[in-house]
Structures are given as structure tokens and as C-alpha cells.
Design a protein around this motif. Structure first.
Motif, PDB file in Angstrom:
ATOM      1  N   ARG A 276      28.049 -64.527  81.687  1.00 27.96           N
ATOM      2  CA  ARG A 276      28.664 -63.833  80.545  1.00 27.96           C
ATOM      3  C   ARG A 276      28.486 -64.709  79.311  1.00 27.96           C
ATOM      4  O   ARG A 276      28.996 -65.842  79.270  1.00 27.96           O
ATOM      5  N   TRP A 277      27.732 -64.141  78.369  1.00 27.84           N
ATOM      6  CA  TRP A 277      27.410 -64.865  77.140  1.00 27.84           C
ATOM      7  C   TRP A 277      26.786 -66.236  77.425  1.00 27.84           C
ATOM      8  O   TRP A 277      27.076 -67.231  76.786  1.00 27.84           O
ATOM      9  N   GLY A 278      25.903 -66.240  78.481  1.00 29.29           N
ATOM     10  CA  GLY A 278      25.155 -67.458  78.784  1.00 29.29           C
ATOM     11  C   GLY A 278      25.865 -68.446  79.684  1.00 29.29           C
ATOM     12  O   GLY A 278      25.297 -69.480  80.049  1.00 29.29           O
ATOM     13  N   ARG A 279      27.114 -68.141  80.031  1.00 29.44           N
ATOM     14  CA  ARG A 279      27.845 -69.037  80.925  1.00 29.44           C
ATOM     15  C   ARG A 279      28.026 -68.367  82.286  1.00 29.44           C
ATOM     16  O   ARG A 279      28.106 -67.128  82.381  1.00 29.44           O
ATOM     17  N   PHE A 280      28.122 -69.213  83.325  1.00 29.77           N
ATOM     18  CA  PHE A 280      28.313 -68.674  84.680  1.00 29.77           C
ATOM     19  C   PHE A 280      29.649 -67.954  84.754  1.00 29.77           C
ATOM     20  O   PHE A 280      30.689 -68.473  84.326  1.00 29.77           O
ATOM     21  N   ASP A 281      29.596 -66.741  85.337  1.00 26.91           N
ATOM     22  CA  ASP A 281      30.811 -65.936  85.443  1.00 26.91           C
ATOM     23  C   ASP A 281      31.234 -65.746  86.899  1.00 26.91           C
ATOM     24  O   ASP A 281      32.368 -66.032  87.260  1.00 26.91           O
ATOM     25  N   ARG A 282      30.320 -65.262  87.708  1.00 28.41           N
ATOM     26  CA  ARG A 282      30.678 -65.004  89.108  1.00 28.41           C
ATOM     27  C   ARG A 282      29.404 -64.871  89.945  1.00 28.41           C
ATOM     28  O   ARG A 282      28.287 -64.813  89.396  1.00 28.41           O
ATOM     29  N   LEU A 283      29.643 -64.791  91.288  1.00 31.55           N
ATOM     30  CA  LEU A 283      28.552 -64.549  92.226  1.00 31.55           C
ATOM     31  C   LEU A 283      28.571 -63.094  92.646  1.00 31.55           C
ATOM     32  O   LEU A 283      29.631 -62.533  92.934  1.00 31.55           O
ATOM     33  N   ALA A 284      27.417 -62.479  92.661  1.00 30.42           N
ATOM     34  CA  ALA A 284      27.303 -61.069  93.022  1.00 30.42           C
ATOM     35  C   ALA A 284      26.875 -60.966  94.477  1.00 30.42           C
ATOM     36  O   ALA A 284      25.824 -61.490  94.871  1.00 30.42           O
TER      37      ALA A 284
ATOM     38  N   ALA B  94      29.864 -56.634  77.059  1.00 28.73           N
ATOM     39  CA  ALA B  94      30.751 -57.794  77.173  1.00 28.73           C
ATOM     40  C   ALA B  94      29.967 -59.065  77.431  1.00 28.73           C
ATOM     41  O   ALA B  94      30.548 -60.106  77.730  1.00 28.73           O
ATOM     42  N   GLY B  95      28.650 -58.951  77.330  1.00 33.63           N
ATOM     43  CA  GLY B  95      27.794 -60.134  77.528  1.00 33.63           C
ATOM     44  C   GLY B  95      27.446 -60.426  78.967  1.00 33.63           C
ATOM     45  O   GLY B  95      26.911 -61.495  79.271  1.00 33.63           O
ATOM     46  N   GLU B  96      27.743 -59.500  79.900  1.00 33.77           N
ATOM     47  CA  GLU B  96      27.422 -59.747  81.311  1.00 33.77           C
ATOM     48  C   GLU B  96      25.959 -59.414  81.592  1.00 33.77           C
ATOM     49  O   GLU B  96      25.424 -58.415  81.077  1.00 33.77           O
ATOM     50  N   CYS B  97      25.375 -60.217  82.442  1.00 34.44           N
ATOM     51  CA  CYS B  97      23.997 -59.982  82.877  1.00 34.44           C
ATOM     52  C   CYS B  97      23.749 -60.717  84.179  1.00 34.44           C
ATOM     53  O   CYS B  97      24.450 -61.667  84.525  1.00 34.44           O
ATOM     54  N   LEU B  98      22.732 -60.252  84.892  1.00 34.73           N
ATOM     55  CA  LEU B  98      22.335 -60.893  86.155  1.00 34.73           C
ATOM     56  C   LEU B  98      21.334 -61.994  85.833  1.00 34.73           C
ATOM     57  O   LEU B  98      20.200 -61.733  85.436  1.00 34.73           O
ATOM     58  N   ALA B  99      21.783 -63.246  85.990  1.00 36.02           N
ATOM     59  CA  ALA B  99      20.929 -64.373  85.621  1.00 36.02           C
ATOM     60  C   ALA B  99      19.843 -64.642  86.651  1.00 36.02           C
ATOM     61  O   ALA B  99      18.760 -65.123  86.311  1.00 36.02           O
ATOM     62  N   GLY B 100      20.100 -64.340  87.903  1.00 35.87           N
ATOM     63  CA  GLY B 100      19.098 -64.603  88.944  1.00 35.87           C
ATOM     64  C   GLY B 100      19.638 -64.287  90.326  1.00 35.87           C
ATOM     65  O   GLY B 100      20.833 -64.005  90.493  1.00 35.87           O
ATOM     66  N   VAL B 101      18.760 -64.330  91.293  1.00 37.77           N
ATOM     67  CA  VAL B 101      19.110 -64.053  92.683  1.00 37.77           C
ATOM     68  C   VAL B 101      18.583 -65.185  93.569  1.00 37.77           C
ATOM     69  O   VAL B 101      17.435 -65.624  93.414  1.00 37.77           O
ATOM     70  N   LEU B 102      19.433 -65.639  94.465  1.00 35.66           N
ATOM     71  CA  LEU B 102      19.050 -66.684  95.420  1.00 35.66           C
ATOM     72  C   LEU B 102      19.029 -66.115  96.831  1.00 35.66           C
ATOM     73  O   LEU B 102      19.918 -65.338  97.213  1.00 35.66           O
ATOM     74  N   SER B 103      18.031 -66.494  97.626  1.00 38.80           N
ATOM     75  CA  SER B 103      17.970 -66.077  99.026  1.00 38.80           C
ATOM     76  C   SER B 103      18.838 -67.011  99.872  1.00 38.80           C
ATOM     77  O   SER B 103      18.826 -68.231  99.682  1.00 38.80           O
TER      78      SER B 103
END
Length: 294
Positions: free
Chosen positions: A22-30, A41-50
Motif C-alpha cells: 500500500r503506497w509502496g509499503r508492505f501491507d499484507r500477504l495474499a 487506496a494505493g493497494e497493489c500486488l507487488a509480487g508472488v512467491l512460490s
């Protein structure tokens, strides 16, 4: 690490975990499944880890305590810890290189304190040391080390050749010992059989001569009783001469030669009789000695 996806919704695959900012800062794990994001609100999916188990093959060249250069093949199995996926996402740029560097460091610290034979015998100890070090270090970055397998230990080609030659020489030495023992037993048994054969042959010859002597004695006694005026010596000379000429006859019949040269004259005939008589007396004496020794 990874790309930023500014969308309203998205799916996170099974065995994966997403990182939402959120706005470039870590928010949560999906978690896996459908996820909704609020880009306003500035939320975005920054990446996915296997979260699957990954495998990393590492080849290390090092030297043992007895100055033998060896190449070790290790396989490291690791995975991302779901609860600490944010650490794995943000802390390390290239976790595979980091793991490989620690493996190099631990292996090159332990192997030089071991001989080549000890390395083959205690390769699991080296793997355990690498596992303990990686768990301690990589755990802080959100990675869990599952297993470390010491797949292969490959000495230099010249060292392998020398080790094979030593093993072959030891086996040849052992084979020579067994072969020598077998040859010894064979020679002993052969000597025992030869001695037994000669002993039995000697008994047979002695009995044959004894039978001849007994037959001659009987013939002499019968001839002396039937022909008056003859002595035992005269009868013995006659029998010896008769046997002598019978022997010459048999020799002439069995030999390929058609001519046999023999001494001729009364004196020679008397000498032949004396020689035969002496031979029979010596045979009888030998028989008596054999019987006494038995």
C-alpha cells in the motif's frame, strides 16, 4: 523484488503466496485464491512467491587434509516459509547465490580437516554441518532448509587411478597367499602319496623275491632227493643258468633288436651264476630286515 500489479482483483496460485503493498509499503500477504485490491487506496500486488520446495545443485572444489583435491556435488532443498514470505521477498535479491556462498564457506572450512578416506566415511557429517549453518542464516531471511544431500565426492583422476591400483594390488597379494597355500597343500599331499607308493612298491618287490626264493628252495630240495649224488650248490647253479638263458630268450623276443651279445664260455657262465645267487641272497636279507622293522 518482483513487479507491481495495479489491478482491482487477481488470483494467487496454489502453492504460492502474494505480497500486497500500500503506497509502496508492505501491507499484507495474499493467500492462494481470489484477491481484491483497492488501487484508489494505493493497494497493489507487488509480487508472488512460490512455496514449493526448490532444489539447488552446488559443485565445490576443495582440498582434504592429505592434500587431495576433490570435487563435491551437493543438492540443497529449500522453500519459502509462508509466515515469513515478506522477509524472503524483501531481504534477499538472489537467495540461490546466497545459499551457494554459505555452502562454499562451510564445506571449505570442514573438508580440509579430514583425510580423503574420512571424507568418504563422514560425508553425512559435512552435510549436517552445512544444514545447521544454513538453517541459522537463511531462517532469518524467511527460508527453510529442508534437506542437504551430499550426492557425490569426486577425487582427481590420478588419485582415483592410484586408489584403484592399490586396491588391485591388495587383492592380488591376497590371491597369491591363497594360491601359495594351495600349492603347499598339493606338494605335501603329492609327497605323501609318493612315499606311500614307494613303501608299498618296496613291500611288493620284497614279497616277490621271497616267493622266488621259496620256489627255488623247494626246487632244489626236490631235485636233490630225486637225483642222487647232487649237491644243493650244483642244483642251484643249474637253476640259475636255466633262468639266465630264459631271460636272454625273453629279451630277444621282446626287443626290436635281432642280435644280443652275451659273455660265452664256462668261466663266464659260472660268474653269471655267482652273480645271480648273490643277488637273491641280498634280496632275502632285505626281506628279513623289512619284517623285523614291521
Amino acid at each position: 523484488m518482483g513487479n507491481v500489479y495495479c489491478v482491482l482483483c487477481g488470483c494467487v496460485d496454489q502453492a504460492s503466496i502474494g505480497v500486497v503493498e500500500r503506497w509502496g509499503r508492505f501491507d499484507r500477504l495474499a493467500q492462494p485464491g481470489l484477491q481484491f485490491y483497492n488501487p484508489f487506496a494505493g493497494e497493489c500486488l507487488a509480487g508472488v512467491l512460490s512455496t514449493r520446495i526448490n532444489s539447488l545443485d552446488v559443485k565445490i572444489e576443495t582440498k582434504t587434509k592429505d592434500n587431495v583435491f576433490v570435487q563435491l556435488h551437493c543438492t540443497i532443498q529449500y522453500r519459502v516459509i509462508k509466515e515469513n514470505a515478506d522477509d524472503a521477498f524483501y531481504e534477499l535479491q538472489n537467495p540461490r547465490e546466497q545459499i551457494q556462498s554459505y555452502v562454499f564457506d562451510v564445506v571449505r572450512a570442514h573438508v580440509p580437516r579430514m583425510s580423503l578416506d574420512e571424507l568418504f566415511e563422514q560425508k553425512n557429517d559435512v552435510a549436517q554441518a552445512v544444514l545447521e549453518e544454513l538453517e541459522k542464516v537463511m531462517g532469518a531471511y524467511g527460508f527453510n532448509i529442508e534437506h542437504i544431500l551430499m550426492v557425490d565426492i569426486i577425487p582427481d583422476a590420478s588419485v582415483r587411478k592410484a586408489m584403484n591400483e592399490i586396491n588391485a594390488a591388495q587383492r592380488m597379494q591376497l590371491a597369491s597367499v591363497y594360491k601359495g597355500e594351495a600349492e603347499k597343500i598339493f606338494q605335501v599331499k603329492k609327497a605323501e602319496a609318493d612315499a606311500e607308493a614307494k613303501y608299498l612298491g618296496g613291500i611288493g618287490v620284497a614279497r616277490q623275491r621271497q616267493a622266488i626264493t621259496d620256489g627255488l628252495r623247494e626246487n632244489i630240495l626236490n631235485f636233490s632227493h630225486k637225483v642222487e649224488g647232487t649237491s644243493a650248490k650244483e642244483v642251484m647253479d643249474l637253476i640259475m643258468i636255466t633262468q639266465y638263458f630264459d631271460t636272454i630268450k625273453d629279451l630277444g623276443n621282446s626287443s626290436k633288436n635281432t642280435t644280443v651279445f652275451i659273455p660265452h664260455g664256462p668261466g663266464h657262465v659260472r660268474d653269471i651264476g655267482d652273480q645271480i645267487r648273490n643277488g637273491l641272497m641280498e634280496a632275502a636279507s632285505a626281506q628279513v630286515n623289512v619284517e623285523h622293522s614291521d
